[in-house]
Design a protein around this motif. Structure first.
Motif, PDB file in Angstrom:
ATOM      1  N   ARG A 143      12.103  20.267  14.958  1.00 29.37           N
ATOM      2  CA  ARG A 143      12.403  19.760  13.609  1.00 29.37           C
ATOM      3  C   ARG A 143      11.868  20.703  12.533  1.00 29.37           C
ATOM      4  NH1 ARG A 143      11.072  13.452  14.921  1.00 29.37           N
ATOM      5  NH2 ARG A 143      13.079  12.988  15.898  1.00 29.37           N
ATOM      6  N   HIS A 144      10.681  21.249  12.768  1.00 27.39           N
ATOM      7  CA  HIS A 144      10.103  22.202  11.814  1.00 27.39           C
ATOM      8  C   HIS A 144      11.016  23.426  11.676  1.00 27.39           C
ATOM      9  CE1 HIS A 144       7.202  24.711   9.699  1.00 27.39           C
ATOM     10  NE2 HIS A 144       7.436  25.647  10.606  1.00 27.39           N
ATOM     11  N   CYS A 145      11.451  23.949  12.806  1.00 25.90           N
ATOM     12  CA  CYS A 145      12.337  25.122  12.770  1.00 25.90           C
ATOM     13  C   CYS A 145      13.631  24.815  12.031  1.00 25.90           C
ATOM     14  CB  CYS A 145      12.619  25.623  14.184  1.00 25.90           C
ATOM     15  SG  CYS A 145      11.199  26.423  14.960  1.00 25.90           S
ATOM     16  N   LEU A 146      14.189  23.642  12.271  1.00 30.35           N
ATOM     17  CA  LEU A 146      15.412  23.249  11.549  1.00 30.35           C
ATOM     18  C   LEU A 146      15.152  23.151  10.046  1.00 30.35           C
ATOM     19  CD1 LEU A 146      17.086  20.483  13.759  1.00 30.35           C
ATOM     20  CD2 LEU A 146      17.837  22.838  13.427  1.00 30.35           C
ATOM     21  N   ALA A 147      14.073  22.465   9.677  1.00 31.58           N
ATOM     22  CA  ALA A 147      13.772  22.243   8.269  1.00 31.58           C
ATOM     23  C   ALA A 147      13.506  23.558   7.528  1.00 31.58           C
ATOM     24  CB  ALA A 147      12.582  21.306   8.126  1.00 31.58           C
ATOM     25  N   GLN A 148      12.867  24.494   8.214  1.00 30.48           N
ATOM     26  CA  GLN A 148      12.528  25.781   7.601  1.00 30.48           C
ATOM     27  C   GLN A 148      13.598  26.847   7.823  1.00 30.48           C
ATOM     28  OE1 GLN A 148       9.812  26.119   5.586  1.00 30.48           O
ATOM     29  NE2 GLN A 148       9.678  23.906   5.946  1.00 30.48           N
ATOM     30  N   GLN A 149      14.693  26.450   8.455  1.00 37.57           N
ATOM     31  CA  GLN A 149      15.799  27.351   8.778  1.00 37.57           C
ATOM     32  C   GLN A 149      15.333  28.575   9.558  1.00 37.57           C
ATOM     33  OE1 GLN A 149      17.741  28.024   4.975  1.00 37.57           O
ATOM     34  NE2 GLN A 149      18.868  26.108   5.173  1.00 37.57           N
ATOM     35  N   ILE A 150      14.474  28.309  10.534  1.00 37.04           N
ATOM     36  CA  ILE A 150      13.967  29.356  11.418  1.00 37.04           C
ATOM     37  C   ILE A 150      14.915  29.460  12.608  1.00 37.04           C
ATOM     38  CG2 ILE A 150      12.060  30.053  12.924  1.00 37.04           C
ATOM     39  CD1 ILE A 150      10.220  28.423  10.996  1.00 37.04           C
ATOM     40  N   PRO A 151      15.524  30.613  12.822  1.00 38.43           N
ATOM     41  CA  PRO A 151      16.438  30.763  13.959  1.00 38.43           C
ATOM     42  C   PRO A 151      15.711  30.524  15.297  1.00 38.43           C
ATOM     43  CG  PRO A 151      16.681  32.601  12.435  1.00 38.43           C
ATOM     44  CD  PRO A 151      15.458  31.830  12.012  1.00 38.43           C
ATOM     45  N   MET A 152      16.340  29.727  16.134  1.00 38.43           N
ATOM     46  CA  MET A 152      15.805  29.442  17.469  1.00 38.43           C
ATOM     47  C   MET A 152      16.716  30.113  18.490  1.00 38.43           C
ATOM     48  SD  MET A 152      14.727  25.433  17.095  1.00 38.43           S
ATOM     49  CE  MET A 152      16.132  24.958  16.071  1.00 38.43           C
ATOM     50  N   TRP A 153      16.182  31.132  19.154  1.00 39.79           N
ATOM     51  CA  TRP A 153      16.944  31.895  20.139  1.00 39.79           C
ATOM     52  C   TRP A 153      16.771  31.279  21.515  1.00 39.79           C
ATOM     53  CZ3 TRP A 153      20.360  35.611  19.004  1.00 39.79           C
ATOM     54  CH2 TRP A 153      20.322  36.140  17.718  1.00 39.79           C
ATOM     55  N   LEU A 154      17.872  31.152  22.220  1.00 40.33           N
ATOM     56  CA  LEU A 154      17.887  30.615  23.581  1.00 40.33           C
ATOM     57  C   LEU A 154      18.392  31.705  24.509  1.00 40.33           C
ATOM     58  CD1 LEU A 154      17.786  28.289  25.666  1.00 40.33           C
ATOM     59  CD2 LEU A 154      20.098  27.694  24.943  1.00 40.33           C
ATOM     60  N   SER A 155      17.527  32.133  25.420  1.00 40.83           N
ATOM     61  CA  SER A 155      17.989  33.122  26.400  1.00 40.83           C
ATOM     62  C   SER A 155      18.822  32.410  27.457  1.00 40.83           C
ATOM     63  CB  SER A 155      16.804  33.855  27.038  1.00 40.83           C
ATOM     64  OG  SER A 155      16.431  33.282  28.253  1.00 40.83           O
ATOM     65  N   THR A 156      19.837  33.083  27.928  1.00 36.40           N
ATOM     66  CA  THR A 156      20.655  32.470  28.964  1.00 36.40           C
ATOM     67  C   THR A 156      19.909  32.404  30.294  1.00 36.40           C
ATOM     68  OG1 THR A 156      21.747  34.582  29.292  1.00 36.40           O
ATOM     69  CG2 THR A 156      22.878  32.966  27.910  1.00 36.40           C
ATOM     70  N   VAL A 157      18.850  33.187  30.438  1.00 37.46           N
ATOM     71  CA  VAL A 157      18.008  33.059  31.633  1.00 37.46           C
ATOM     72  C   VAL A 157      17.300  31.709  31.589  1.00 37.46           C
ATOM     73  CG1 VAL A 157      16.013  34.001  32.852  1.00 37.46           C
ATOM     74  CG2 VAL A 157      17.743  35.547  31.905  1.00 37.46           C
ATOM     75  N   ALA A 158      16.697  31.375  30.437  1.00 40.92           N
ATOM     76  CA  ALA A 158      16.057  30.060  30.281  1.00 40.92           C
ATOM     77  C   ALA A 158      17.093  28.944  30.438  1.00 40.92           C
ATOM     78  CB  ALA A 158      15.349  29.961  28.939  1.00 40.92           C
ATOM     79  N   ALA A 159      18.293  29.166  29.904  1.00 43.07           N
ATOM     80  CA  ALA A 159      19.363  28.172  30.043  1.00 43.07           C
ATOM     81  C   ALA A 159      19.705  27.951  31.514  1.00 43.07           C
ATOM     82  CB  ALA A 159      20.601  28.617  29.267  1.00 43.07           C
ATOM     83  N   GLY A 160      19.789  29.035  32.270  1.00 46.78           N
ATOM     84  CA  GLY A 160      20.084  28.921  33.702  1.00 46.78           C
ATOM     85  C   GLY A 160      18.975  28.202  34.453  1.00 46.78           C
ATOM     86  N   GLU A 161      17.726  28.511  34.110  1.00 44.99           N
ATOM     87  CA  GLU A 161      16.603  27.824  34.767  1.00 44.99           C
ATOM     88  C   GLU A 161      16.622  26.339  34.441  1.00 44.99           C
ATOM     89  OE1 GLU A 161      13.495  31.600  34.809  1.00 44.99           O
ATOM     90  OE2 GLU A 161      13.306  30.093  33.233  1.00 44.99           O
TER      91      GLU A 161
END
Length: 101
Positions: A30-48
């Motif tokens: 929620r903090h990242c959304l409110a502050q418009q901080i980009p949240m990067w998702l690696s596809t390796v983490a997505a696969g795990e």
């Protein structure tokens, strides 16, 4: 903080209300959304993550997916699950030897 990279542990804690750090992960999100901080998702983490739970359970529209093909990560997780099931040794009960009687 300019941007963040989310790891598998964060994703699991964020998605599972029973995890001890769930509330912290939700607050962080929620903090990242409110502050418009980009949240990067690696596809390796997505696969795990996909090994245990569908990645589509997460709010993917709020993440920036790092290059690598997300469908490939999901397929890799499915292949891993199938391979893991075939490689688990079956439960075998040892035959009782005559010296044990």
């Amino acid at each position: 903080m300019n941007q963040v990279s989310l790891d598998t542990s964060f994703l699991i804690s964020f998605a599972d209300p029973d995890r001890p750090n769930h509330a912290v992960a939700v607050d962080y999100f929620r903090h990242c959304l409110a502050q418009q901080i980009p949240m990067w998702l690696s596809t390796v983490a997505a696969g795990e993550f996909e090994v245990g739970q569908p990645i589509s359970d997460l709010p993917l529209q709020n993440f920036r997916v790092q290059p690598y093909n997300l469908p490939h990560a999901i397929k890799a997780a499915a292949l891993f699950r199938a391979l893991r099931e075939t490689l688990r040794p079956p439960l075998r009960i040892a035959a009782r030897s005559s010296s044990m009687t």
